[in-house]
Write a protein that holds these residues in place. Structure first.
Motif, PDB file in Angstrom:
ATOM      1  N   PHE A  48      17.025   3.900  78.178  1.00  0.00           N
ATOM      2  CA  PHE A  48      16.415   3.740  76.512  1.00  0.00           C
ATOM      3  C   PHE A  48      16.938   5.217  75.801  1.00  0.00           C
ATOM      4  N   TYR A  49      17.261   6.236  76.703  1.00  0.00           N
ATOM      5  CA  TYR A  49      17.544   7.564  75.858  1.00  0.00           C
ATOM      6  C   TYR A  49      19.238   7.332  75.705  1.00  0.00           C
ATOM      7  N   LEU A  50      19.862   6.754  76.406  1.00  0.00           N
ATOM      8  CA  LEU A  50      21.229   6.671  76.302  1.00  0.00           C
ATOM      9  C   LEU A  50      21.685   5.521  75.088  1.00  0.00           C
ATOM     10  N   ASP A  51      20.628   4.712  74.510  1.00  0.00           N
ATOM     11  CA  ASP A  51      21.274   3.708  73.746  1.00  0.00           C
ATOM     12  C   ASP A  51      21.858   4.513  72.546  1.00  0.00           C
ATOM     13  N   GLY A  52      21.710   5.456  72.107  1.00  0.00           N
ATOM     14  CA  GLY A  52      22.536   6.037  70.983  1.00  0.00           C
ATOM     15  C   GLY A  52      21.840   6.151  69.612  1.00  0.00           C
ATOM     16  N   SER A  53      20.588   5.610  69.539  1.00  0.00           N
ATOM     17  CA  SER A  53      19.725   5.605  68.495  1.00  0.00           C
ATOM     18  C   SER A  53      19.203   6.758  68.078  1.00  0.00           C
ATOM     19  N   HIS A  54      18.912   7.773  68.772  1.00  0.00           N
ATOM     20  CA  HIS A  54      18.262   8.913  68.718  1.00  0.00           C
ATOM     21  C   HIS A  54      18.899  10.108  69.534  1.00  0.00           C
ATOM     22  N   GLY A  55      18.849  11.129  69.259  1.00  0.00           N
ATOM     23  CA  GLY A  55      19.367  12.452  70.038  1.00  0.00           C
ATOM     24  C   GLY A  55      18.602  13.739  69.704  1.00  0.00           C
ATOM     25  N   GLY A  56      19.298  14.894  69.668  1.00  0.00           N
ATOM     26  CA  GLY A  56      18.950  16.081  69.692  1.00  0.00           C
ATOM     27  C   GLY A  56      18.391  16.831  71.188  1.00  0.00           C
ATOM     28  N   GLU A  57      18.253  18.023  70.822  1.00  0.00           N
ATOM     29  CA  GLU A  57      17.947  18.907  72.019  1.00  0.00           C
ATOM     30  C   GLU A  57      16.591  18.096  72.859  1.00  0.00           C
ATOM     31  N   THR A  59      15.980  15.434  73.375  1.00  0.00           N
ATOM     32  CA  THR A  59      16.465  14.058  74.393  1.00  0.00           C
ATOM     33  C   THR A  59      17.426  14.513  75.508  1.00  0.00           C
ATOM     34  N   LEU A  60      18.110  15.421  75.042  1.00  0.00           N
ATOM     35  CA  LEU A  60      19.183  15.980  76.150  1.00  0.00           C
ATOM     36  C   LEU A  60      18.231  16.706  77.398  1.00  0.00           C
ATOM     37  N   ASP A  61      17.236  17.112  77.061  1.00  0.00           N
ATOM     38  CA  ASP A  61      16.245  17.878  77.862  1.00  0.00           C
ATOM     39  C   ASP A  61      15.512  16.815  78.566  1.00  0.00           C
ATOM     40  N   LYS A  62      15.330  15.819  77.959  1.00  0.00           N
ATOM     41  CA  LYS A  62      14.540  14.778  78.773  1.00  0.00           C
ATOM     42  C   LYS A  62      15.802  13.915  79.508  1.00  0.00           C
ATOM     43  N   LEU A  63      16.808  13.933  79.141  1.00  0.00           N
ATOM     44  CA  LEU A  63      17.672  13.206  79.956  1.00  0.00           C
ATOM     45  C   LEU A  63      18.034  14.182  81.287  1.00  0.00           C
ATOM     46  N   ASP A  64      18.235  15.543  81.092  1.00  0.00           N
ATOM     47  CA  ASP A  64      18.382  16.482  82.236  1.00  0.00           C
ATOM     48  C   ASP A  64      17.092  16.286  83.215  1.00  0.00           C
ATOM     49  N   ILE A  65      16.009  16.336  82.807  1.00  0.00           N
ATOM     50  CA  ILE A  65      14.877  16.171  83.710  1.00  0.00           C
ATOM     51  C   ILE A  65      14.944  14.619  84.349  1.00  0.00           C
ATOM     52  N   PRO A 100      30.102   6.186  74.828  1.00  0.00           N
ATOM     53  CA  PRO A 100      31.600   6.160  74.042  1.00  0.00           C
ATOM     54  C   PRO A 100      32.274   7.058  75.064  1.00  0.00           C
ATOM     55  N   PRO A 101      33.718   6.908  75.104  1.00  0.00           N
ATOM     56  CA  PRO A 101      34.195   8.032  76.160  1.00  0.00           C
ATOM     57  C   PRO A 101      34.447   9.384  75.581  1.00  0.00           C
ATOM     58  N   SER A 102      34.035  10.217  76.382  1.00  0.00           N
ATOM     59  CA  SER A 102      34.055  11.570  76.020  1.00  0.00           C
ATOM     60  C   SER A 102      35.211  12.438  76.067  1.00  0.00           C
ATOM     61  N   VAL A 103      35.784  13.007  75.372  1.00  0.00           N
ATOM     62  CA  VAL A 103      36.909  13.920  75.087  1.00  0.00           C
ATOM     63  C   VAL A 103      36.693  15.158  75.630  1.00  0.00           C
ATOM     64  N   VAL A 104      36.890  15.414  76.678  1.00  0.00           N
ATOM     65  CA  VAL A 104      36.856  16.893  77.073  1.00  0.00           C
ATOM     66  C   VAL A 104      38.281  17.354  77.969  1.00  0.00           C
ATOM     67  N   SER A 105      38.963  18.276  77.746  1.00  0.00           N
ATOM     68  CA  SER A 105      39.934  18.795  78.265  1.00  0.00           C
ATOM     69  C   SER A 105      39.951  19.300  79.786  1.00  0.00           C
ATOM     70  N   LYS A 106      40.863  18.867  80.780  1.00  0.00           N
ATOM     71  CA  LYS A 106      40.627  19.393  81.931  1.00  0.00           C
ATOM     72  C   LYS A 106      40.454  20.662  82.124  1.00  0.00           C
ATOM     73  N   GLN A 107      41.136  21.665  81.394  1.00  0.00           N
ATOM     74  CA  GLN A 107      40.707  23.134  81.415  1.00  0.00           C
ATOM     75  C   GLN A 107      39.216  23.803  81.156  1.00  0.00           C
ATOM     76  N   GLU A 108      38.535  22.581  80.378  1.00  0.00           N
ATOM     77  CA  GLU A 108      37.498  23.115  79.943  1.00  0.00           C
ATOM     78  C   GLU A 108      36.293  22.437  80.977  1.00  0.00           C
ATOM     79  N   ILE A 109      36.726  21.374  81.578  1.00  0.00           N
ATOM     80  CA  ILE A 109      35.815  20.952  82.791  1.00  0.00           C
ATOM     81  C   ILE A 109      35.905  21.864  83.856  1.00  0.00           C
ATOM     82  N   GLY A 149      25.813  20.708  75.773  1.00  0.00           N
ATOM     83  CA  GLY A 149      25.152  19.587  74.849  1.00  0.00           C
ATOM     84  C   GLY A 149      25.450  18.234  75.526  1.00  0.00           C
ATOM     85  N   GLU A 150      25.952  17.339  74.650  1.00  0.00           N
ATOM     86  CA  GLU A 150      26.191  16.187  75.218  1.00  0.00           C
ATOM     87  C   GLU A 150      27.428  16.155  76.172  1.00  0.00           C
TER      88      GLU A 150
END
Length: 453
Positions: A48-57, A59-65, A100-109, A149-150
């Motif tokens: 429900f939270y990952l459907d992309g229709s809503h976001g914000g801190e 939502t991320l906190d709830k997803l973290d939980i 959607p695919p997340s673009v994160v560099s190997k160094q950042e990971i 964040g995301e």
């Protein structure tokens, strides 16, 4: 189909409106209470939270939980185990495909992974709740998750983040359990100090009064947080600091003796006012409630609880009062305390010794029951404090043997004199002491304690 799509959109908007009113802290408390969580329900809420229709801190906190709950396996002792990495990845993979695919560099990971590992190591190295709460690692961990964040939803980052979260959460819980017990014990010491100061106001310096006021304020915030199930880490830390200021600067033990109130010769029975034949001339007889360091704390607990209950109820009813129920006293033990407080049995009499024996046996029984639970808890946790707790338990076992011999003497004397009125009470209290003794001895022996005999 168009009508169905419109209906679904309307229902989705209603769900979003309701969800906006739910704070992450409320969601966390809900799942803290829900020990038997359904994995399918967790997956559905996450989708429900990952459907992309809503976001914000929020939502991320709830997803973290929710992701954290998905990554852990609850245990019976309110702790949890973290799932294996491959199991976490198996659960996450179909969920993360919704994004959607997340673009994160190997160094950042690599940088994020190392930062999480460092924080995890720092938290696990903390030896006390105060060290953890005041050290800043928890705040830095939360800040890191906010900054990420995301990006936290990246398939290579999220499993590491969840492992770290569960490890930190478990360490926090372990240290908090120890701290909660210590806070209660230290609070009781300060309460006893306040009680004694009420009868000795000349001892209360301005500094001490200020410290006690700070303690009272911190205690009030702490209790309010517990009552509303919204206890903040800072409130617990402030209470600890207030307690430490008092306990570090004042010798509370000098006020810990429990003495009965001065007796009014006009109102007490002659036996209570008569001098103690054992005491030397001119010397004040010792209080019947004075005990050594092994039992004094538990004798004080009993007397403090009795004071809260009052003496307007029969002993058989008083033992069921909420203030006394947790101590699991016998009615005869309550009666013995009351008689000693009233000064009824003359000192150096059999009745006096019998009453003192019942009080001390009850105090030791409470101590041994607590120690048995503590030994088991520390053993399961692998705590460094286990050895010292086993040593204290050895002292209790030795004292239990001594008190049992006193029971035998009192019983033999009663049989010799034909005084059988109190035999059933003596047997009950003696057998309850032996049951606590055997329980502590068995777990003390099983967990590596050295026999005191």
């Amino acid at each position: 189909m168009t009508h169905l799509a419109g209906t679904l959109d309307a229902q989705s908007r209603k769900l979003l409106e309701v969800d906006e009113q739910i704070q992450p802290s409320l969601l966390r408390r809900f799942f803290d209470r829900l020990r038997n969580q359904d994995e399918k329900v967790l997956l559905a809420i996450i989708k429900f939270y990952l459907d992309g229709s809503h976001g914000g801190e929020d939502t991320l906190d709830k997803l973290d939980i929710l992701f954290t709950r998905l990554a852990e396996i609850p245990r019976g002792d309110h702790g949890s185990l973290v799932r294996e990495r491959h199991e976490i990845q198996r659960l996450l993979q179909p969920l993360l495909l919704l994004l959607p695919p997340s673009v994160v560099s190997k160094q950042e990971i690599e940088v994020l992974t190392q930062a999480l590992a460092d924080l995890k190591t720092e938290v696990l190295a903390c030896r006390s709740f105060t060290e953890l709460a005041a050290g800043g690692a928890l705040d830095r961990f939360r800040t890191l998750k906010r900054r990420v964040g995301e990006t936290m939803l990246h398939p290579q980052i999220l499993p590491v983040l969840l492992e770290t979260t569960v490890a930190i959460k478990n360490r926090f819980r372990e240290l908090w359990e120890d701290e909660e017990t210590a806070l209660l014990a230290d609070t009781n010491k300060v309460r006893e100090l306040e009680k004694q100061l009420s009868g000795h106001p000349e001892i209360a310096t301005p500094d001490l009064r200020e410290m006690l006021e700070t303690f009272a304020s911190a205690q009030k915030r702490f209790d309010q947080g517990k009552d509303t199930e919204n206890l903040r880490r800072d409130d617990a830390l402030k209470l600890r600091m207030a307690l430490n200021r008092i306990l570090e600067q004042f010798d509370v033990t000098q006020f810990s003796g429990i003495f009965p109130a001065p007796l009014d010769p006009a109102t007490v029975p002659p036996s209570a006012a008569s001098p103690d034949p054992v005491a030397p001339p001119g010397e004040v007889p010792a209080s019947p409630f004075q005990a050594d360091g092994l039992l004094q704390e538990y004798v004080s607990k009993i007397l403090f609880a009795l004071e809260l209950v009052g003496d307007d109820r029969p002993a058989a009813e008083a033992v069921t009062a909420k203030e006394l129920a947790s101590l699991r006293l016998e009615a005869c033990e309550v009666e013995a305390c009351r008689r000693l407080l009233d000064g009824q049995p003359p000192s150096a009499s059999i009745a006096y010794e019998r009453a003192r024996l019942l009080v001390q046996a009850a105090a030791l029984r409470i101590r041994m029951d607590e120690e048995a639970r503590e030994v088991d808890r520390l053993f399961r946790r692998g705590s460094d404090h286990l050895a010292e707790t086993l040593e204290r338990a050895s002292q209790s076992l030795q004292r239990a043997s001594e008190i049992d011999r006193r029971f035998a003497w009192i019983v033999d004397d009663a049989l010799y004199r034909g005084d059988t009125n109190n035999l059933e009470q003596l047997y009950r209290c003696r057998f309850r002491l032996l049951r606590a003794y055997s329980g502590l001895w068995l777990i003390h022996n099983e967990r590596g304690g050295i026999s005191p005999f």
